[in-house]
Design a protein around this motif. Structure first.
Motif, PDB file in Angstrom:
ATOM      1  N   GLU A 262       9.196  15.327   0.003  1.00 51.46           N
ATOM      2  CA  GLU A 262       9.272  14.012   0.623  1.00 51.46           C
ATOM      3  C   GLU A 262       9.553  12.900  -0.382  1.00 51.46           C
ATOM      4  OE1 GLU A 262       5.434  12.437   2.054  1.00 51.46           O
ATOM      5  OE2 GLU A 262       4.548  14.265   1.292  1.00 51.46           O
ATOM      6  N   PHE A 263       9.212  13.105  -1.654  1.00 51.56           N
ATOM      7  CA  PHE A 263       9.518  12.091  -2.670  1.00 51.56           C
ATOM      8  C   PHE A 263      10.340  12.710  -3.776  1.00 51.56           C
ATOM      9  CE2 PHE A 263       5.830  10.018  -0.755  1.00 51.56           C
ATOM     10  CZ  PHE A 263       6.333   8.744  -0.559  1.00 51.56           C
TER      11      PHE A 263
ATOM     12  N   TYR B  52      -0.474   9.940  -3.650  1.00 55.69           N
ATOM     13  CA  TYR B  52       0.217   9.572  -2.414  1.00 55.69           C
ATOM     14  C   TYR B  52      -0.662   8.555  -1.705  1.00 55.69           C
ATOM     15  CZ  TYR B  52       2.927  13.702  -3.544  1.00 55.69           C
ATOM     16  OH  TYR B  52       3.731  14.616  -4.209  1.00 55.69           O
ATOM     17  N   LYS B  64       4.671   4.688   3.381  1.00 60.19           N
ATOM     18  CA  LYS B  64       4.229   5.831   2.575  1.00 60.19           C
ATOM     19  C   LYS B  64       4.761   5.661   1.150  1.00 60.19           C
ATOM     20  CE  LYS B  64       2.333   8.438   5.831  1.00 60.19           C
ATOM     21  NZ  LYS B  64       0.875   8.720   5.818  1.00 60.19           N
ATOM     22  N   TRP B  65       3.907   5.782   0.162  1.00 57.84           N
ATOM     23  CA  TRP B  65       4.292   5.632  -1.243  1.00 57.84           C
ATOM     24  C   TRP B  65       3.777   6.817  -2.070  1.00 57.84           C
ATOM     25  CZ3 TRP B  65       6.662   1.709  -4.306  1.00 57.84           C
ATOM     26  CH2 TRP B  65       7.172   0.629  -3.587  1.00 57.84           C
ATOM     27  N   MET B  66       4.397   6.973  -3.233  1.00 53.87           N
ATOM     28  CA  MET B  66       3.916   7.959  -4.203  1.00 53.87           C
ATOM     29  C   MET B  66       3.929   7.321  -5.588  1.00 53.87           C
ATOM     30  SD  MET B  66       4.716  10.258  -6.797  1.00 53.87           S
ATOM     31  CE  MET B  66       6.420  10.792  -6.721  1.00 53.87           C
ATOM     32  N   ASN B 104      10.082   4.850  -2.124  1.00 51.77           N
ATOM     33  CA  ASN B 104       8.803   4.173  -2.377  1.00 51.77           C
ATOM     34  C   ASN B 104       8.040   4.943  -3.451  1.00 51.77           C
ATOM     35  OD1 ASN B 104       9.366   2.229  -0.476  1.00 51.77           O
ATOM     36  ND2 ASN B 104       8.235   3.255   1.153  1.00 51.77           N
ATOM     37  N   ILE B 105       8.568   4.870  -4.663  1.00 58.42           N
ATOM     38  CA  ILE B 105       7.963   5.598  -5.783  1.00 58.42           C
ATOM     39  C   ILE B 105       7.691   4.614  -6.910  1.00 58.42           C
ATOM     40  CG2 ILE B 105       8.287   7.427  -7.480  1.00 58.42           C
ATOM     41  CD1 ILE B 105      10.230   8.758  -5.574  1.00 58.42           C
TER      42      ILE B 105
END
Lengths: 263, 140
Positions: A262-263, B52, B64-66, B104-105
């Motif tokens: 997902e990332f 996360y 949603k972020w990491m 979104n990192i």
């Protein structure tokens, strides 16, 4: 035939492991710049670009640029740009067509290290985390904190076995040369270079020569790794890395968690 | 001047640090963002520390972020235990955003934990590199 007296036989038997395990001077726990960043040994280029080993020629070029006062007006970004440029140019200049094909195909998508696929010979030998070198008499064990892996280097004078099948770290034979430890490795499975070394990779025809030397007090362990590969390289590709002696450091358990998509 | 050098060296230190195991994400090292969010998952393993989290944006929407930080054993030697963060914690992270503006990192360097403690979350400190560069150029 005269038999040895029992007590003497026991003493001799007890001494045999010690005799067999003649010290090479390379035994111990060694840590690179990532683990010992505040040690005064390290130069700026070590902790920014060589903590997991680096191609020798571009590393030397970066050092020469930093030593030249004419470059003092350059920003770090400009110096780094020149370093990356020289690194890419160097690898391209010594790569065959097959090597360039691997180099051009190096992407994040096919980087095995993000999916808990442990390192191959080159990346593991120069990995940034600490390692221990243990003398077992007929062989050395290189115990790496990274991925909790071990590598065997035979030092008993044996030759390479016939019909070796390529394996992750290959088959390593070492010998002492004027106080230096020289390791030759063959039968290495194809793998990639560190991505920050400019990408690319080698075939299973690669041969690795590692030349370890010690200097200073407390000792610094240095290696120059020379890779030759008739498939991917027109000329030898050399890497450099250093470690400091850290006798009190304990290797920690490493663990891997697969990176989700997902990332 | 020192701040500039530190920032540029942060790019050097962190760009290679992110490639220790993964070159999957690249960051804008000349930009810094601070984000507060609620943790949904925390992993302190190879390839890197990963957090996360859900963040409520300026429009009131939950994103949603990491956040990605340093290597596990390096952080263990920096006094991390792996028990600092748990699901549901609200934490604040400062770091560099992804070059991919759709991602979104964040490349996290500093974290304020739910209990108020501040933790350095990277492998190498760019301030150290900045100091070494200055010393090198002084040629003492």
């Amino acid at each position: 035939m005269k038999l040895m007296k029992p007590r003497l036989a026991i003493v001799v038997a007890a001494m045999l492991p010690c005799l067999a395990a003649a010290q090479t001077g390379f035994e111990g726990v060694w840590s690179g710049a990532m683990t010992t960043p505040n040690d005064e040994h390290w130069k700026v280029e070590d902790i920014t670009h060589c903590w997991a080993g680096c191609p020798l020629v571009p590393y030397q070029q970066l050092g020469a640029m930093l030593d030249d006062p004419a470059n003092d007006e350059l920003t770090w970004e400009e110096l780094e740009g020149r370093y990356y440029g020289s690194m890419a140019q160097h690898l391209r200049s010594i790569s065959t067509e097959a090597g360039l094909e691997i180099l051009n195909g190096s992407t994040d998508a096919n980087n095995p290290s993000i999916h808990c696929h442990d390192y191959g010979y080159m990346r593991q030998s120069l990995n940034p985390l600490p390692m221990a070198i243990i003398n077992n008499g007929d062989h050395l064990t290189f115990k790496y904190e990274e991925w909790n892996q071990e590598r065997t280097v035979y030092i008993d004078g044996r030759d390479f076995p016939a019909n070796m099948q390529p394996s992750q770290f290959g088959y390593s034979i070492g010998h002492m040369d004027n106080g230096d430890l020289v390791i030759e490795t063959r039968g290495i499975a194809a793998d990639i270079y560190n991505p920050f070394s400019g990408g690319g990779g080698y075939s299973d025809q690669v041969v690795g020569m590692e030349h370890y030397s010690l200097s200073g007090n407390p000792p610094v362990l240095s290696v120059v790794m020379t890779l030759t590969d008739p498939v991917t390289l027109k000329e030898p590709y050399r890497f450099h890395k250093e470690w400091l002696s850290t006798p009190d450091l304990v290797l920690l358990e490493d663990s891997c968690v697969d990176v989700p998509g997902e990332f | 001047m020192k701040k500039t050098i530190t920032m540029l060296l942060a790019a050097a230190v962190s760009s290679v640090a992110s490639a220790h195991h993964s070159a999957a994400v690249f960051y804008k090292m000349d930009e810094e963002i601070t984000l507060t969010g609620k943790v949904t998952e925390f992993r302190m393993g190879n390839p890197h520390l990963r957090i996360y989290f859900d963040r409520v944006n300026e429009d009131g929407e939950t994103e949603k972020w990491m956040a990605e930080g340093g290597s596990r054993t390096v952080l263990l030697r920096h006094n991390w235990t792996g028990n600092e963060i748990k699901e549901g914690d609200v934490i604040t992270m400062t770091g560099n955003p992804s070059r991919d503006e759709d991602s979104n990192i964040v490349h996290v360097k500093d974290i304020i934990l739910a209990d108020g403690r501040e933790m350095f979350a990277e492998d190498l400190n760019p301030d150290n590199a900045a100091r070494l560069l200055e010393e090198r150029r002084r040629r003492d």
